[in-house]
Design a protein around this motif. Structure first.
Motif, mmCIF file in Angstrom:
data_model
loop_
_atom_site.group_PDB
_atom_site.id
_atom_site.type_symbol
_atom_site.label_atom_id
_atom_site.label_comp_id
_atom_site.label_asym_id
_atom_site.label_seq_id
_atom_site.Cartn_x
_atom_site.Cartn_y
_atom_site.Cartn_z
ATOM 1 N N UNK A 1 7.013 9.010 -10.914
ATOM 2 C CA UNK A 1 7.908 10.171 -10.709
ATOM 3 C C UNK A 1 8.504 10.134 -9.303
ATOM 4 N N UNK A 2 7.664 9.850 -8.308
ATOM 5 C CA UNK A 2 8.157 9.784 -6.933
ATOM 6 C C UNK A 2 9.155 8.646 -6.770
ATOM 7 N N UNK A 3 8.898 7.493 -7.401
ATOM 8 C CA UNK A 3 9.810 6.354 -7.284
ATOM 9 C C UNK A 3 11.187 6.693 -7.883
ATOM 10 N N UNK B 1 12.491 -2.617 -9.047
ATOM 11 C CA UNK B 1 13.106 -1.302 -9.286
ATOM 12 C C UNK B 1 14.189 -1.402 -10.356
ATOM 13 N N UNK B 2 14.936 -2.525 -10.360
ATOM 14 C CA UNK B 2 15.981 -2.715 -11.363
ATOM 15 C C UNK B 2 15.367 -2.794 -12.764
ATOM 16 N N UNK B 3 14.213 -3.434 -12.882
ATOM 17 C CA UNK B 3 13.505 -3.504 -14.163
ATOM 18 C C UNK B 3 13.092 -2.110 -14.626
ATOM 19 N N UNK B 4 12.630 -1.269 -13.697
ATOM 20 C CA UNK B 4 12.283 0.127 -14.038
ATOM 21 C C UNK B 4 13.515 0.844 -14.587
ATOM 22 N N UNK B 5 14.695 0.638 -13.948
ATOM 23 C CA UNK B 5 15.939 1.275 -14.413
ATOM 24 C C UNK B 5 16.299 0.810 -15.828
ATOM 25 N N UNK B 6 16.085 -0.490 -16.115
ATOM 26 C CA UNK B 6 16.380 -1.015 -17.454
ATOM 27 C C UNK B 6 15.509 -0.325 -18.498
ATOM 28 N N UNK B 7 14.221 -0.156 -18.193
ATOM 29 C CA UNK B 7 13.316 0.516 -19.128
ATOM 30 C C UNK B 7 13.734 1.962 -19.360
ATOM 31 N N UNK C 1 0.829 -1.205 0.000
ATOM 32 C CA UNK C 1 0.000 0.000 0.000
ATOM 33 C C UNK C 1 0.866 1.258 0.000
ATOM 34 N N UNK C 2 1.900 1.252 0.826
ATOM 35 C CA UNK C 2 2.787 2.417 0.877
ATOM 36 C C UNK C 2 3.549 2.587 -0.441
ATOM 37 N N UNK C 3 3.973 1.470 -1.024
ATOM 38 C CA UNK C 3 4.734 1.540 -2.268
ATOM 39 C C UNK C 3 3.918 2.163 -3.396
#
Length: 557
Positions: free
Chosen positions: A529-531, A501-507, A179-181
């Motif tokens: 954006x916040x992440x 998060x690593x997958x987000x960085x790859x994209x 929920x927080x994430x």
């Protein structure tokens, strides 16, 4: 004749218009019931709901049948007929066509959630768990993160009924973090209340304080600093917390506060809790008079609370099962079955007589046809024999011609083969040289962006109904790590970063747009954006904007 055709066409057009109008009217009534359901109005018109379900079973699409049976189930639930509500929910699920692209996965997930709640009310935890897993499955298919997480959190209730407290605690902790994430602060606060109670019961005071603060700050159950009616038990556990850390005055204040609110609402459960808290507090302090006073009050209230809970349980059972109505329905069904059996007997008798007549006529017709067929077969056999003789002769001639042709062409074929092999080797050398020159001119970024797997993920981003597999995600990550060996080391060296998060960085490194990343990961644009700002701080120790994080990731070579 022409006039008769005109009349027939007019009649067909009238029938089609009537069917279309009827479907529109029934659909409008279904939508009205759906609006009542969304407004949480009490729904008791089962006759209309039954008529709608019957109509759409015969004339509706799978999604319309799904909606109609769901509304019928909601009607039975409001009428206190839980078994029939569950049957209707299951019928609605059976109507859904999950092989089509327009299947209403969102409504399917809601149906499984409501079936789970009915099983919870009936103290059936295993069935509840099964329904919640199905709800998560279909919520994921329609990218409904909220329903997915709520269904996951509700699993803690099933584990509690099964007395699997460790599993229940693990589920609620994971739900709270999720929920927080995703930025669901109000849902996280509700989960925090359960965690606060658990920490108090296990005397983990620091964790209890953290969850208590989150609950008071972000939940919607506080108005002007006071908790809303029905949530007064929170003050008992808050008193237990202060008693546990030695702040007896604060503990007494919250016990007394809960007692005052509970007495105003005549809630025996909360009154008993307040008396119990005051009893244990004064017992720890050593005030014997107060201990005796609240021990007696606690005993008396416990007896009242037992009587009240028994009455509530009876009302609860009556709400789940409307026995009088079910008995009336059973009698009606019995009468219908008797009438149906009579009709069935008449139909069987008529069908048997008709079958005897048909069998007699069919046998006579078959005998006649069999005689005709035998004559035709004999004639065809003679024709086939003649054709077989001609066929054998042609085969012999064809084989003789093939042998002669093979002798003539053998020498010519061998020379032509050597010439073509030489030509193929020459062209392959030219192709290899061109590929070497072309690939040498492509940069690493161009190779990655033009790769098949990268283009495949652009397709998934623009077609949300198609989901990529975990193997495809691994292929994308592996390509980046092969082309840029320093990428993995830069992001993981001494940092704590999840695979997600690593997958987000790859994209981001592959220059996917923010809208595409949101579509692929299911993260809303503001949350993404916040992440990125959080990852900038976590990975590089820099307080900055999401655009700065993109620039740093893109610059890794």
């Amino acid at each position: 004749m022409k006039r008769h055709l005109i009349y027939i066409y007019a009649l067909v057009a009238l029938l089609l218009a009537s069917c279309t109008s009827g479907h529109s009217d029934m659909l409008a009534q279904l939508e009205e019931l759906e609006r009542q359901n969304v407004a949480d109005s009490l729904m008791t018109n089962d006759s209309l709901a039954l008529a709608l379900a019957d109509f759409f079973d015969r004339h509706g699409t799978p999604n319309e049948q799904l909606r109609a049976h769901y509304i019928l189930g909601r009607t039975y639930a409001d009428m206190g007929e839980a078994p029939q509500a569950i049957d209707c929910y299951q019928e609605a699920v059976n109507c859904a066509d999950t092989t089509t692209a327009d299947c209403d996965y969102y409504l399917l997930s809601r149906i499984f959630c409501q079936k789970a709640e009915l099983f919870y009310q009936q103290m059936l935890p295993n069935e509840m768990l099964e329904e919640l897993l199905q709800a998560q499955k279909y919520a994921k298919l329609c990218n409904d993160t909220t329903t997915y997480l709520i269904a996951y959190e509700r699993r803690n209730c099933a584990y509690s009924l099964l007395n699997q407290q460790d599993s229940a605690l693990s589920v609620i902790e994971n739900a709270f973090q999720a929920y927080q994430q995703y930025g669901y602060d109000d849902l996280a606060a509700n989960a925090a209340s359960t965690l606060f109670i658990n920490m108090v019961e296990h005397k983990k005071w620091e964790d209890a304080k953290a969850y208590m603060d989150i609950y008071e700050r972000h939940s919607r159950f506080f108005q002007n600093g006071e908790i809303v009616s029905g949530r007064e038990l929170f003050y008992y556990y808050k008193g237990c917390y202060y008693a546990g850390i030695g702040l007896n005055d604060s503990a007494s204040y919250y016990y007394q506060k809960e007692l005052l609110l509970a007495q105003n609402t005549q809630d025996a459960n909360n009154i008993e809790a307040a008396y119990k808290g005051l009893y244990e507090l004064y017992k720890s302090i050593g005030l014997t008079d107060s201990v005796a006073k609240y021990a007696d009050l606690c005993y008396l209230t416990s007896d009242e609370q037992y009587q009240q809970s028994s009455a509530q349980e009876l009302r609860h059972m009556h709400a789940l099962y409307n026995y009088d109505r079910n008995q009336l329905l059973a009698m009606t069904k019995t009468k219908e079955v008797a009438e149906m059996r009579l009709y069935l007997f008449i139909i069987i008798l008529f069908t048997s007589l008709l079958s005897v007549i048909i069998v007699f006529r069919v046998r006579k017709w078959r005998k006649h046809k069999q005689e005709e067929l035998q004559a035709i077969v004999k004639e065809k056999q003679r024709e086939i024999q003649l054709m077989q003789e001609k066929y054998d002769e042609k085969i012999q001639q064809q084989e003789h011609a093939r042998i002669e042709l093979s002798k003539i062409q053998k020498s010519t074929y061998e020379a032509l083969l050597r010439e073509k092999e030489s030509e193929i080797q020459k062209r392959q050398s030219e192709i290899d040289e061109l590929e070497r020159v072309l690939h040498a001119k492509l940069s690493i970024d161009e190779e990655m962006l033009s790769s098949y797997i990268c283009r495949r993920f652009h397709y998934y981003a623009n077609h949300p109904l198609d989901n990529f597999s975990s193997q495809e995600m691994d292929m994308l990550i592996e390509m980046v790590e092969q082309k840029i060996p320093s990428f993995y080391i830069t992001l993981h060296s001494g940092k704590s970063i999840t695979q997600f998060d690593y997958f987000v960085c790859v994209l981001i490194r592959l220059q996917f747009a923010q809208v595409e990343i949101s579509s692929l990961t299911g993260i809303a644009s503001p949350n993404l954006t916040r992440k990125r700002r959080q990852l900038l701080t976590r990975c590089f120790g820099i307080q900055g904007s999401a655009e700065e994080f993109n620039e740093i990731i893109t610059a890794i070579k």
